[in-house]
Write a protein that holds these residues in place. Structure first.
Motif, mmCIF file in Angstrom:
data_model
loop_
_atom_site.group_PDB
_atom_site.id
_atom_site.type_symbol
_atom_site.label_atom_id
_atom_site.label_comp_id
_atom_site.label_asym_id
_atom_site.label_seq_id
_atom_site.Cartn_x
_atom_site.Cartn_y
_atom_site.Cartn_z
ATOM 1 N N MET A 161 -6.830 4.111 0.545
ATOM 2 C CA MET A 161 -6.613 3.140 1.613
ATOM 3 C C MET A 161 -7.052 1.770 1.113
ATOM 4 O O MET A 161 -7.997 1.648 0.353
ATOM 5 C CB MET A 161 -7.407 3.528 2.854
ATOM 6 N N ARG A 162 -6.357 0.782 1.634
ATOM 7 C CA ARG A 162 -6.701 -0.609 1.335
ATOM 8 C C ARG A 162 -6.905 -1.360 2.641
ATOM 9 O O ARG A 162 -6.397 -0.962 3.686
ATOM 10 C CB ARG A 162 -5.586 -1.262 0.532
ATOM 11 N N VAL A 163 -7.631 -2.467 2.552
ATOM 12 C CA VAL A 163 -7.933 -3.266 3.732
ATOM 13 C C VAL A 163 -6.661 -3.719 4.445
ATOM 14 O O VAL A 163 -6.633 -3.802 5.675
ATOM 15 C CB VAL A 163 -8.809 -4.474 3.335
ATOM 16 N N LYS A 164 -5.604 -3.968 3.706
ATOM 17 C CA LYS A 164 -4.358 -4.453 4.302
ATOM 18 C C LYS A 164 -3.475 -3.346 4.852
ATOM 19 O O LYS A 164 -2.454 -3.627 5.481
ATOM 20 C CB LYS A 164 -3.589 -5.285 3.275
ATOM 21 N N ASP A 165 -3.864 -2.100 4.653
ATOM 22 C CA ASP A 165 -3.074 -0.988 5.175
ATOM 23 C C ASP A 165 -3.125 -0.981 6.702
ATOM 24 O O ASP A 165 -4.155 -1.315 7.295
ATOM 25 C CB ASP A 165 -3.594 0.351 4.650
ATOM 26 N N PRO A 166 -2.026 -0.587 7.346
ATOM 27 C CA PRO A 166 -1.978 -0.596 8.809
ATOM 28 C C PRO A 166 -3.059 0.277 9.467
ATOM 29 O O PRO A 166 -3.548 -0.051 10.540
ATOM 30 C CB PRO A 166 -0.587 -0.072 9.148
ATOM 31 N N GLU A 167 -3.446 1.350 8.822
ATOM 32 C CA GLU A 167 -4.429 2.253 9.428
ATOM 33 C C GLU A 167 -5.884 1.815 9.195
ATOM 34 O O GLU A 167 -6.808 2.430 9.727
ATOM 35 C CB GLU A 167 -4.226 3.688 8.928
ATOM 36 N N TYR A 168 -6.096 0.745 8.445
ATOM 37 C CA TYR A 168 -7.456 0.295 8.146
ATOM 38 C C TYR A 168 -8.245 -0.039 9.410
ATOM 39 O O TYR A 168 -9.389 0.384 9.562
ATOM 40 C CB TYR A 168 -7.439 -0.906 7.191
ATOM 41 N N VAL B 278 -13.009 0.443 -0.840
ATOM 42 C CA VAL B 278 -12.758 0.164 0.574
ATOM 43 C C VAL B 278 -13.993 0.431 1.450
ATOM 44 O O VAL B 278 -14.160 -0.201 2.488
ATOM 45 C CB VAL B 278 -11.512 0.927 1.076
ATOM 46 N N MET B 279 -14.888 1.330 1.043
ATOM 47 C CA MET B 279 -16.091 1.603 1.840
ATOM 48 C C MET B 279 -16.921 0.334 2.031
ATOM 49 O O MET B 279 -17.447 0.082 3.113
ATOM 50 C CB MET B 279 -16.949 2.699 1.190
ATOM 51 N N THR B 280 -17.017 -0.483 0.995
ATOM 52 C CA THR B 280 -17.774 -1.737 1.083
ATOM 53 C C THR B 280 -17.206 -2.629 2.176
ATOM 54 O O THR B 280 -17.945 -3.158 3.011
ATOM 55 C CB THR B 280 -17.723 -2.476 -0.274
ATOM 56 N N TYR B 281 -15.891 -2.794 2.192
ATOM 57 C CA TYR B 281 -15.238 -3.634 3.194
ATOM 58 C C TYR B 281 -15.321 -3.009 4.586
ATOM 59 O O TYR B 281 -15.524 -3.697 5.584
ATOM 60 C CB TYR B 281 -13.779 -3.898 2.812
ATOM 61 N N LEU B 282 -15.173 -1.712 4.628
ATOM 62 C CA LEU B 282 -15.234 -0.995 5.901
ATOM 63 C C LEU B 282 -16.602 -1.200 6.564
ATOM 64 O O LEU B 282 -16.681 -1.514 7.753
ATOM 65 C CB LEU B 282 -14.970 0.494 5.675
ATOM 66 N N LEU B 283 -17.675 -1.077 5.789
ATOM 67 C CA LEU B 283 -19.011 -1.218 6.361
ATOM 68 C C LEU B 283 -19.297 -2.655 6.789
ATOM 69 O O LEU B 283 -19.988 -2.875 7.786
ATOM 70 C CB LEU B 283 -20.067 -0.691 5.392
ATOM 71 N N LYS B 284 -18.760 -3.615 6.068
ATOM 72 C CA LYS B 284 -18.889 -5.016 6.506
ATOM 73 C C LYS B 284 -18.169 -5.194 7.839
ATOM 74 O O LYS B 284 -18.709 -5.798 8.775
ATOM 75 C CB LYS B 284 -18.313 -5.964 5.460
ATOM 76 N N ASP B 285 -16.966 -4.657 7.936
ATOM 77 C CA ASP B 285 -16.191 -4.804 9.170
ATOM 78 C C ASP B 285 -16.812 -4.025 10.325
ATOM 79 O O ASP B 285 -16.697 -4.432 11.482
ATOM 80 C CB ASP B 285 -14.733 -4.419 8.940
ATOM 81 N N VAL B 286 -17.510 -2.947 10.037
ATOM 82 C CA VAL B 286 -18.265 -2.226 11.072
ATOM 83 C C VAL B 286 -19.343 -3.159 11.637
ATOM 84 O O VAL B 286 -19.545 -3.227 12.846
ATOM 85 C CB VAL B 286 -18.890 -0.930 10.499
ATOM 86 N N CYS B 287 -20.013 -3.887 10.762
ATOM 87 C CA CYS B 287 -21.065 -4.820 11.208
ATOM 88 C C CYS B 287 -20.490 -5.964 12.039
ATOM 89 O O CYS B 287 -21.153 -6.471 12.939
ATOM 90 C CB CYS B 287 -21.810 -5.397 10.014
#
Length: 120
Positions: free
Chosen positions: A1-8, A52-61
């Motif tokens: 998965m990538r940040v730009k993917d629709p399911e992100y 993607v985990m790095t970006y995901l956790l930032k976006d969670v915050c």
């Protein structure tokens, strides 16, 4: 998965719910266990480290916390061996919009998250 993917964005929302549930219970979760739980919810392309985990956790915050003032929910995601958040978490906490002060500690942040989401 990538940040730009629709399911992100859906993956971010699912991660927020997983972490809120853990926080209500006063529990941490490892990067590997978060990755595995996301996989059970249909997001099987989020490895536990880097990417993607790095970006995901930032976006969670940032989720419902655009100004960065609320406790950073991803502080409860920890390394299995050290039981601490990664060094990247502290870098995130010191940057904008979070701007945690010099005397800030991830342990205090973790307690703030547990307090905010505690059941009861």
């Amino acid at each position: 998965m990538r940040v730009k993917d629709p399911e992100y964005s859906a993956a971010v929302e699912v991660a927020v719910e997983i972490l809120k549930k853990r926080a209500r219970q006063g529990e941490t979760i490892t990067y590997g266990d978060l990755s595995a739980e996301l996989a059970t919810k249909g997001f099987d392309s989020i490895p536990p480290h880097r990417g993607v985990m790095t970006y995901l956790l930032k976006d969670v915050c940032l989720y419902s916390n655009e100004d960065g003032r609320a406790p950073m929910l991803s502080v409860i995601v920890v390394n299995k061996a050290s039981q601490e958040p990664s060094g990247q978490f502290s870098i995130l906490a010191r940057g904008l919009p979070f701007s945690r002060p010099a005397n800030w500690s991830w342990r205090d942040e973790q307690q703030n998250v547990f307090t905010q989401y505690r059941e009861g």
